[in-house]
Design a protein around this motif. Structure first.
Motif, short mmCIF file in Angstrom:
data_model
loop_
_atom_site.label_atom_id
_atom_site.label_comp_id
_atom_site.label_asym_id
_atom_site.label_seq_id
_atom_site.Cartn_x
_atom_site.Cartn_y
_atom_site.Cartn_z
N ILE A 138 0.85 -1.19 0.00
CA ILE A 138 0.00 0.00 0.00
C ILE A 138 0.88 1.24 0.00
O ILE A 138 1.90 1.29 0.70
CB ILE A 138 -0.91 0.04 1.25
CG1 ILE A 138 -1.80 -1.21 1.32
CG2 ILE A 138 -1.77 1.31 1.27
CD1 ILE A 138 -2.53 -1.35 2.65
N THR A 140 0.09 5.37 0.54
CA THR A 140 -0.95 6.34 0.85
C THR A 140 -0.39 7.76 0.78
O THR A 140 0.77 8.00 1.12
CB THR A 140 -1.56 6.07 2.25
OG1 THR A 140 -2.60 7.00 2.52
CG2 THR A 140 -0.51 6.16 3.35
N ARG A 204 -4.90 6.69 -2.31
CA ARG A 204 -4.05 5.55 -2.03
C ARG A 204 -3.89 4.62 -3.23
O ARG A 204 -4.75 4.57 -4.10
CB ARG A 204 -4.61 4.73 -0.85
CG ARG A 204 -4.58 5.47 0.47
CD ARG A 204 -5.24 4.68 1.57
NE ARG A 204 -5.27 5.44 2.81
CZ ARG A 204 -6.05 5.15 3.83
NH1 ARG A 204 -6.85 4.09 3.78
NH2 ARG A 204 -6.03 5.88 4.93
N TYR A 206 -3.07 0.50 -3.97
CA TYR A 206 -3.06 -0.82 -3.35
C TYR A 206 -2.74 -1.90 -4.38
O TYR A 206 -3.10 -1.77 -5.55
CB TYR A 206 -4.45 -1.18 -2.79
CG TYR A 206 -5.04 -0.25 -1.78
CD1 TYR A 206 -4.83 -0.44 -0.42
CD2 TYR A 206 -5.88 0.80 -2.17
CE1 TYR A 206 -5.42 0.40 0.53
CE2 TYR A 206 -6.46 1.64 -1.24
CZ TYR A 206 -6.23 1.44 0.11
OH TYR A 206 -6.82 2.27 1.03
N GLN A 226 -11.60 4.46 5.57
CA GLN A 226 -10.22 4.68 5.17
C GLN A 226 -9.26 4.39 6.32
O GLN A 226 -8.18 3.82 6.13
CB GLN A 226 -10.03 6.13 4.71
CG GLN A 226 -10.89 6.54 3.54
CD GLN A 226 -10.41 5.92 2.24
OE1 GLN A 226 -9.50 5.13 2.21
NE2 GLN A 226 -11.04 6.29 1.14
N VAL A 240 3.21 -0.67 4.27
CA VAL A 240 2.58 0.60 3.91
C VAL A 240 3.64 1.68 3.79
O VAL A 240 4.49 1.82 4.67
CB VAL A 240 1.53 1.02 4.96
CG1 VAL A 240 0.83 2.31 4.53
CG2 VAL A 240 0.51 -0.10 5.20
N GLU A 242 4.33 6.01 2.44
CA GLU A 242 3.66 7.30 2.30
C GLU A 242 4.41 8.21 1.33
O GLU A 242 5.65 8.22 1.30
CB GLU A 242 3.58 8.02 3.65
CG GLU A 242 2.61 7.42 4.64
CD GLU A 242 2.43 8.32 5.85
OE1 GLU A 242 1.30 8.72 6.12
OE2 GLU A 242 3.44 8.62 6.52
#
Length: 276
Positions: A138, A140, A204, A206, A226, A240, A242
């Motif tokens: 992921i 984000t 985001r 995925y 979310q 994850v 960013e």
């Protein structure tokens, strides 16, 4: 004696999408007739300029302003395999809109974003670069960080491509709304320790199989949805990252965030703390 040269893959090459990758954008819409043509044009331009395979799934909740008619016209322009309208009977919530859209995606990656220009497609290539560099599940967007995460090591930074287009931020909000958003993220970070700087963001990228797995376990609706995705992703061991983004308040139409959503958010934080 014959000599041979072995071509080693470069870090820069590892950040590019493979030819087999396809990116499916899910756009939940309600009264986005004015915004939809421009956001679709920007998305198409972004993907085509990078040679990326793409499709857009428009999930419209019976907009009375003619959004569905516009989506049909866009499908005629870009191709019915590129712009796919999958309407619903009424305004059924943001979380279920994503669930509905996932039933129709054909890409191995899914991008979820707003249709009102709050999220600019120019950040999508940055998401892809970070995902490829670290093999993330992921990525984000964050409004509240100046640097991508995971950070590039100093030893490889000279050979690595630059990721990100500058620090994250918010434009078009008054002080009250900024304080509400910051407070919401602070509350969630303190209670849930999600490992991201912007838990309430909704821009985001995925892996398709990952988001399908997480969503099958989610129980919340609306904007809490979310937040639950990231919390459950962490609990399941998914990775994850960013990328800083600039969030711009919607140009046309009215914000759909209500007082009930804010109350629901607070309840959602407590529910996730208790149940995940």
């Amino acid at each position: 004696m014959a000599s041979y040269t072995i071509d080693m893959p470069s870090i820069a090459a590892s950040t590019a999408p493979s030819r087999s990758d396809k990116y499916s954008v899910i756009l939940p819409t309600y009264n986005e007739r004015k915004n939809l043509p421009v956001i679709v044009w920007l998305l198409a331009k972004t993907f085509e300029s990078k040679g990326i395979k793409w499709e857009i799934i428009v999930v419209d909740d019976a907009s009375p302003d003619g959004t569905q008619e516009v989506a049909k016209q866009l499908a005629g322009i870009y191709g019915e395999d590129k712009v796919v309208l999958k309407p619903r009977a009424g305004k059924l919530g943001l979380g279920t809109a994503y669930v509905h859209g996932l039933n129709f995606v054909t890409g191995n990656f899914v991008i979820i974003m707003d249709a009102d220009f709050s999220h600019h497609p120019k950040f999508i290539p940055e998401f892809i670069k970070l995902q490829k560099l670290h093999n993330l599940d992921i990525v984000t967007g964050t409004r509240y960080s100046s640097h991508p995460y995971p950070k590039q090591s100093s030893s490889s930074s000279s050979a690595s491509p630059q990721i990100g287009l500058g620090p994250g931020g918010v434009h078009g909000w008054d002080l009250k709304r900024k304080l509400v958003s910051r407070g919401a993220n602070y509350l969630a970070d303190t209670v849930l320790n999600p490992g991201v700087s912007d838990l309430t963001g909704s821009f985001r990228l995925y892996r398709t199989n990952v988001i399908k797995d997480i969503i099958s376990r989610c129980t919340s609706k609306g904007y809490v949805f979310q937040m639950e995705i990231i919390v459950r992703a962490r609990s399941l061991g998914y990775t994850v990252g960013e990328v800083p983004i600039t969030f711009v308040d919607r140009i046309y139409g009215e914000s759909k965030l209500s007082g009930n959503e804010i109350v629901g958010y607070a309840k959602g934080v407590v529910s996730l703390w208790w149940g995940v």
